[in-house]
Motif scaffolding. Structure first.
Motif, PDB file in Angstrom:
ATOM      1  N   GLN A 128       0.721  -1.398  -0.088  1.00 31.18           N
ATOM      2  CA  GLN A 128       0.062  -0.039  -0.012  1.00 31.18           C
ATOM      3  C   GLN A 128       0.890   1.359  -0.006  1.00 31.18           C
ATOM      4  O   GLN A 128       2.075   1.257   0.367  1.00 31.18           O
ATOM      5  N   THR A 129       0.297   2.204  -0.425  1.00 27.17           N
ATOM      6  CA  THR A 129       0.947   3.683  -0.235  1.00 27.17           C
ATOM      7  C   THR A 129       0.867   4.382   1.119  1.00 27.17           C
ATOM      8  O   THR A 129       1.651   5.103   1.401  1.00 27.17           O
ATOM      9  N   GLU A 130      -0.315   4.095   1.580  1.00 27.91           N
ATOM     10  CA  GLU A 130      -0.665   4.620   2.865  1.00 27.91           C
ATOM     11  C   GLU A 130       0.445   4.023   4.048  1.00 27.91           C
ATOM     12  O   GLU A 130       0.802   2.760   4.144  1.00 27.91           O
ATOM     13  N   ASP A 131       0.435   5.024   5.112  1.00 24.10           N
ATOM     14  CA  ASP A 131       1.280   4.626   6.304  1.00 24.10           C
ATOM     15  C   ASP A 131       0.359   3.579   7.233  1.00 24.10           C
ATOM     16  O   ASP A 131      -0.742   3.416   6.926  1.00 24.10           O
ATOM     17  N   PHE A 132       1.187   2.921   7.755  1.00 27.76           N
ATOM     18  CA  PHE A 132       0.356   1.983   8.759  1.00 27.76           C
ATOM     19  C   PHE A 132       0.653   2.319  10.363  1.00 27.76           C
ATOM     20  O   PHE A 132       1.693   2.859  10.614  1.00 27.76           O
ATOM     21  N   ASP A 133      -0.184   1.876  11.278  1.00 30.26           N
ATOM     22  CA  ASP A 133      -0.336   2.214  12.504  1.00 30.26           C
ATOM     23  C   ASP A 133       0.175   0.909  13.352  1.00 30.26           C
ATOM     24  O   ASP A 133      -0.619  -0.009  13.317  1.00 30.26           O
ATOM     25  N   LEU A 134       1.426   0.752  13.809  1.00 26.00           N
ATOM     26  CA  LEU A 134       2.069  -0.466  14.405  1.00 26.00           C
ATOM     27  C   LEU A 134       0.845  -0.935  15.618  1.00 26.00           C
ATOM     28  O   LEU A 134       0.542  -2.000  15.572  1.00 26.00           O
ATOM     29  N   THR A 135       0.288  -0.076  16.481  1.00 18.98           N
ATOM     30  CA  THR A 135      -0.341  -0.444  17.486  1.00 18.98           C
ATOM     31  C   THR A 135      -1.612  -1.129  16.953  1.00 18.98           C
ATOM     32  O   THR A 135      -1.979  -2.251  17.442  1.00 18.98           O
ATOM     33  N   THR A 136      -2.554  -0.555  16.152  1.00 18.47           N
ATOM     34  CA  THR A 136      -3.653  -1.206  15.361  1.00 18.47           C
ATOM     35  C   THR A 136      -3.379  -2.335  14.784  1.00 18.47           C
ATOM     36  O   THR A 136      -3.841  -3.607  14.959  1.00 18.47           O
ATOM     37  N   GLU A 137      -2.257  -2.497  13.996  1.00 15.41           N
ATOM     38  CA  GLU A 137      -1.978  -3.820  13.027  1.00 15.41           C
ATOM     39  C   GLU A 137      -1.739  -4.925  14.142  1.00 15.41           C
ATOM     40  O   GLU A 137      -2.016  -6.105  13.747  1.00 15.41           O
ATOM     41  N   VAL A 138      -0.771  -4.391  15.307  1.00 19.84           N
ATOM     42  CA  VAL A 138      -0.571  -5.716  16.202  1.00 19.84           C
ATOM     43  C   VAL A 138      -1.777  -5.947  16.958  1.00 19.84           C
ATOM     44  O   VAL A 138      -1.862  -7.322  16.997  1.00 19.84           O
ATOM     45  N   ALA A 139      -2.543  -5.148  17.406  1.00 24.04           N
ATOM     46  CA  ALA A 139      -3.645  -5.513  18.135  1.00 24.04           C
ATOM     47  C   ALA A 139      -4.751  -6.454  17.273  1.00 24.04           C
ATOM     48  O   ALA A 139      -5.156  -7.382  17.586  1.00 24.04           O
ATOM     49  N   GLN A 140      -4.639  -5.933  16.001  1.00 24.04           N
ATOM     50  CA  GLN A 140      -5.519  -7.015  14.914  1.00 24.04           C
ATOM     51  C   GLN A 140      -4.931  -8.283  14.829  1.00 24.04           C
ATOM     52  O   GLN A 140      -5.592  -9.281  14.705  1.00 24.04           O
ATOM     53  N   LEU A 141      -3.574  -8.373  14.790  1.00 23.03           N
ATOM     54  CA  LEU A 141      -2.904  -9.703  14.492  1.00 23.03           C
ATOM     55  C   LEU A 141      -3.165 -10.571  15.634  1.00 23.03           C
ATOM     56  O   LEU A 141      -3.540 -11.602  15.587  1.00 23.03           O
ATOM     57  N   ARG A 142      -3.069  -9.938  16.785  1.00 23.55           N
ATOM     58  CA  ARG A 142      -3.180 -10.677  18.048  1.00 23.55           C
ATOM     59  C   ARG A 142      -4.709 -11.163  18.209  1.00 23.55           C
ATOM     60  O   ARG A 142      -4.872 -12.240  18.851  1.00 23.55           O
ATOM     61  N   ALA A 143      -5.593 -10.289  17.867  1.00 24.15           N
ATOM     62  CA  ALA A 143      -6.827 -10.898  18.020  1.00 24.15           C
ATOM     63  C   ALA A 143      -7.509 -12.181  17.101  1.00 24.15           C
ATOM     64  O   ALA A 143      -8.355 -12.747  17.546  1.00 24.15           O
ATOM     65  N   ARG A 144      -6.513 -12.571  16.228  1.00 23.79           N
ATOM     66  CA  ARG A 144      -6.748 -13.714  15.620  1.00 23.79           C
ATOM     67  C   ARG A 144      -6.677 -14.944  16.145  1.00 23.79           C
ATOM     68  O   ARG A 144      -7.319 -15.823  15.992  1.00 23.79           O
ATOM     69  N   ASN A 145      -5.718 -14.783  17.461  1.00 20.44           N
ATOM     70  CA  ASN A 145      -5.635 -16.214  18.209  1.00 20.44           C
ATOM     71  C   ASN A 145      -5.247 -15.903  19.741  1.00 20.44           C
ATOM     72  O   ASN A 145      -4.250 -15.504  20.092  1.00 20.44           O
ATOM     73  N   PRO A 146      -6.257 -16.442  20.641  1.00 16.52           N
ATOM     74  CA  PRO A 146      -6.083 -15.967  22.027  1.00 16.52           C
ATOM     75  C   PRO A 146      -5.177 -16.918  22.772  1.00 16.52           C
ATOM     76  O   PRO A 146      -4.619 -16.890  23.890  1.00 16.52           O
ATOM     77  N   ALA A 147      -4.406 -17.974  21.921  1.00 16.70           N
ATOM     78  CA  ALA A 147      -3.689 -18.842  22.388  1.00 16.70           C
ATOM     79  C   ALA A 147      -2.242 -18.306  22.291  1.00 16.70           C
ATOM     80  O   ALA A 147      -1.316 -18.844  23.019  1.00 16.70           O
ATOM     81  N   ILE A 148      -1.856 -17.152  21.665  1.00 14.44           N
ATOM     82  CA  ILE A 148      -0.476 -16.783  21.613  1.00 14.44           C
ATOM     83  C   ILE A 148      -0.071 -16.112  22.726  1.00 14.44           C
ATOM     84  O   ILE A 148      -0.723 -15.719  23.566  1.00 14.44           O
ATOM     85  N   GLY A 149       1.340 -16.482  23.051  1.00 17.76           N
ATOM     86  CA  GLY A 149       1.868 -15.798  24.212  1.00 17.76           C
ATOM     87  C   GLY A 149       3.198 -14.938  23.724  1.00 17.76           C
ATOM     88  O   GLY A 149       3.726 -14.148  24.558  1.00 17.76           O
TER      89      GLY A 149
END
Length: 160
Positions: free
Chosen positions: A6-27
């Motif tokens: 993409q051309t747009e910037d990304f927000d690290l906090t938002t991206e990581v929160a969405q990734l973490r939300a995929r799997n509650p078993a991650i540590g």
């Protein structure tokens, strides 16, 4: 979607929160954010322009993610790579991985970034005080990939 160009910037906090939300078993979550430097090979960099081949680039990134998931079963991966004109301090790339344990998160994140640096079809052009120049691949990037048992130029096999 594990891969975005993409051309747009990304927000690290938002991206990581969405990734973490995929799997509650991650540590564990490991992240790498690459940014534009203001100096490269002794020249001041005013801007960097990243180009890609739409479709081919995303497929190459998806193959890299698939290879990481084959090597570290159970991980989740996110790759966001920017294209277009960027200035020093702008974010270029985000690689984030999650796993049950930190070792797999660290290793898989580093693997994806090492693989991406040599095998993803991106072209970088820097604007410096000496004019525009294309950025060549570095021998150190090939060496980083080789330690994973992969020779530069050998993309991961396509999946199904």
């Amino acid at each position: 979607m594990p891969v975005r160009v993409q051309t747009e910037d990304f927000d690290l906090t938002t991206e990581v929160a969405q990734l973490r939300a995929r799997n509650p078993a991650i540590g564990a979550v490991a992240c790498f954010v690459g940014t534009v430097r203001d100096l490269n090979e002794g020249s001041t960099v005013a801007t960097m322009e990243l180009e890609h081949y739409p479709g081919m680039t995303e497929k190459a990134l998806e193959n890299i993610v698939a290879e990481a998931q084959r090597r570290w079963p159970g991980i989740e991966v996110l790759v966001v790579h920017r294209v277009g004109k960027l200035a020093p301090l702008d974010q270029i790339v985000l690689v984030a991985t999650t796993s049950m344990h930190r070792g797999d998160a660290f290793a898989s994140c580093e693997f994806v970034m090492d693989y991406l640096k040599t095998e993803a079809p991106f072209w970088k052009k820097e604007e410096t005080e000496h004019g525009a120049r294309w950025v060549d691949a570095r021998v150190t990037d090939d060496a980083a990939l080789a330690r994973w048992g992969i020779a530069s130029g050998n993309a991961a096999p396509e999946k199904g």
